[in-house]
Design an enzyme around this catalytic site. Structure first.
Site, mmCIF file in Angstrom:
data_model
loop_
_atom_site.group_PDB
_atom_site.id
_atom_site.type_symbol
_atom_site.label_atom_id
_atom_site.label_comp_id
_atom_site.label_asym_id
_atom_site.label_seq_id
_atom_site.Cartn_x
_atom_site.Cartn_y
_atom_site.Cartn_z
ATOM 1 C CG ASP A 143 13.668 8.958 6.664
ATOM 2 O OD1 ASP A 143 13.466 7.921 7.295
ATOM 3 O OD2 ASP A 143 13.132 10.057 6.952
ATOM 4 C CD GLU B 91 1.191 -32.572 26.298
ATOM 5 O OE1 GLU B 91 0.596 -32.664 25.203
ATOM 6 O OE2 GLU B 91 2.195 -31.853 26.469
ATOM 7 C CG HIS C 129 7.565 12.570 8.962
ATOM 8 N ND1 HIS C 129 7.284 12.131 7.689
ATOM 9 C CD2 HIS C 129 8.847 12.221 9.189
ATOM 10 C CE1 HIS C 129 8.346 11.550 7.168
ATOM 11 N NE2 HIS C 129 9.315 11.597 8.061
ATOM 12 C CD GLN D 48 12.026 11.686 11.553
ATOM 13 O OE1 GLN D 48 11.152 10.826 11.539
ATOM 14 N NE2 GLN D 48 12.744 11.983 10.480
ATOM 15 C CD GLU E 226 9.878 5.830 13.077
ATOM 16 O OE1 GLU E 226 9.569 5.450 11.936
ATOM 17 O OE2 GLU E 226 9.447 6.898 13.577
ATOM 18 C CG HIS E 227 14.065 7.574 13.095
ATOM 19 N ND1 HIS E 227 12.738 7.968 13.061
ATOM 20 C CD2 HIS E 227 14.308 6.968 11.908
ATOM 21 C CE1 HIS E 227 12.210 7.624 11.901
ATOM 22 N NE2 HIS E 227 13.132 7.017 11.183
ATOM 23 C CD GLN F 180 -11.577 2.706 -0.730
ATOM 24 O OE1 GLN F 180 -11.675 2.730 0.487
ATOM 25 N NE2 GLN F 180 -11.624 3.791 -1.481
ATOM 26 C CE1 TYR G 131 -4.056 2.040 0.501
ATOM 27 C CE2 TYR G 131 -2.460 3.502 1.525
ATOM 28 C CZ TYR G 131 -3.701 3.290 0.964
ATOM 29 O OH TYR G 131 -4.591 4.334 0.845
ATOM 30 C CG HIS H 128 -1.049 -37.107 20.221
ATOM 31 N ND1 HIS H 128 -2.376 -36.766 20.090
ATOM 32 C CD2 HIS H 128 -0.344 -36.058 19.705
ATOM 33 C CE1 HIS H 128 -2.469 -35.584 19.532
ATOM 34 N NE2 HIS H 128 -1.243 -35.123 19.284
#
Length: 429
Positions: A354, A408, A255, A252, A320-321, A184, A120, A413
């Site tokens: 980046d 068990e 953003h 950053q 994150e960074h 969608q 995406y 088994h």
């Protein structure tokens, strides 16, 4: 930009669960696509994006036309960046393995790529060709045979799609592209329509509706993550350049209004210099309103008694960074436990990662660097265990296997082993 002791600071993090209305809307969209397929995609494009879509798939002619719309400097830069990203991710490749035991048994692991991955890519005002590379190339390196991209139709570019996005996709080896976006598009990738075959995994960023849709379809397909706002933490001592730090924090902050930009330092002089420098640079930014709100609501300068205390603060934040701008940055690398990407030294500015260096810029946010990693080749493979047990091994281990099964309460088994022991044991005797 506020200056506070690190011991008194707690980062407000926004987790994208969405409102009840947004969740209901996403569920309705997904169900419409599941029931009506392409017709729903076209209707929703007109309703939500104001665009009438005829042919959903982007043609080769459109991709060729996109190349004529981008300048040579962009094309050269995106091609070199793609080489760097590919070279880095090729080093992550795993191989299948088999281990032959002395008794003739074989244990091993077979590694295979996913068959089909959906990417995406946001459209409209936000166009990030670099993200196309970062999502598509690791999948290609992993050997994924089918990579499909979806991106929203917009009002600019080639037939409603930004030409830089189309060129980046083509350079990354993606030729199956559809003009569909939003929840969608996620539904189409998860469940399929007449035009779009379903994928095994969906990767890539998007708005709140895309994030909620990915959460909703998880289980029918795999997803990369539910990404939160961008984050940067800079750990710096008095040797650092205040102008560099301010610029990196703002890189950053621009953003997203909810992005966080934080400096951690034991130097009161540096803290004050960075505060003033942020204000100075902020006034000159084209995206000033976004960055200003980010700095005001989620930015901070944290003071610590020592760099060791600063490292502790970094590990609590799990950013994150992370940039380490100190005299001896490698001295602190081993102490960093939680960070998505670590940038060492004054010339390793966050945008280097980046766009160009090669490591992936799809990174864990919202503190998830405590337990997760950057997007990588492993995200596009699956592993199967291989077990070939010899007769000798089964006769040796069978009683122990039956003991565990019966503890068990799984008698069937145990009997699956017992029937073999009775037959093969007698045959051996």
């Amino acid at each position: 930009m506020k200056i506070v002791p690190a011991s008194e600071f707690a980062l407000k993090r926004e987790v994208e669960y969405g409102s009840a209305e947004q969740n209901d809307r996403v569920k309705r969209i997904i169900e419409e696509v599941r029931q009506e397929g392409d017709a729903a995609l076209r209707r929703l494009a007109e309703q939500l994006d104001g665009v009438r879509v005829g042919e959903l798939r982007v043609t080769e002619a459109e991709i060729e036309a996109a190349y004529r719309e981008v300048d040579e400097s962009f094309l050269a830069a995106i091609r070199e960046a793609a080489v760097n990203v590919r070279r880095f991710h090729e080093k992550q490749m795993r191989t299948s393995w088999m281990d032959l035991q002395a008794d003739g048994s074989i244990l091993g692991q077979v590694i295979r790529p996913l068959r089909r991955v959906g990417l995406y890519v946001p459209g409209g005002k936000a166009a990030y060709p670099s993200s196309v590379l970062m999502n598509a190339i690791p999948a290609q390196v992993a050997g994924v045979p089918e990579i499909v991209m979806v991106t929203p139709p917009a009002t600019a570019g080639v037939e409603g799609i930004n030409p830089h996005i189309l060129v980046a996709a083509a350079e990354a080896g993606v030729r199956e592209i559809y003009r569909v976006g939003g929840a969608q598009a996620i539904a189409a990738l998860a469940y399929g329509t007449e035009s779009i075959a379903p994928a095994d995994k969906i990767v890539g960023p998007g708005n709140i509706y895309v994030a909620l849709a990915k959460r909703y379809v998880f289980g029918a397909v795999d997803i990369d993550s539910i990404a939160g706002p961008s984050e940067i933490v800079v750990l710096a001592d008095d040797s650092a350049d205040a102008g560099y730090i301010a610029a990196d924090l703002l890189s950053q902050a621009e953003h997203d209004e909810m992005a966080s930009a934080i400096l951690i330092t034991p130097s009161a002089e540096l803290a004050e210099a960075v505060r003033l420098e942020v204000d100075r640079q902020l006034a000159l930014l084209p995206r000033r309103k976004i960055a200003e709100k980010s700095i005001r609501d989620y930015g901070a300068i944290l003071t610590v008694a020592s760099l060791a205390e600063g490292v502790d603060a970094v590990n609590r934040l799990a950013p994150e960074h992370l940039e380490i701008l100190v005299r001896e940055p490698f001295q602190y690398l081993s102490a960093i436990e939680n960070a998505g990407a670590i940038f060492l030294g004054p010339y390793s500015s966050e945008p280097v990662g980046d766009y160009f260096a090669g490591p992936n810029h799809v990174l864990p946010t919202n503190g998830t660097a405590r337990f997760s990693s950057p997007l990588n080749v492993d995200d596009f493979i699956k592993k199967s265990s291989v077990i070939y047990y010899s007769k000798e091994a089964l006769l040796r281990d069978g009683e122990k296997i039956m003991t565990l099964a019966r503890h068990e309460g799984l008698e069937a088994h145990a009997r699956a082993i017992q029937i073999r022991l009775e037959k093969e044991g007698n045959a051996r005797g």
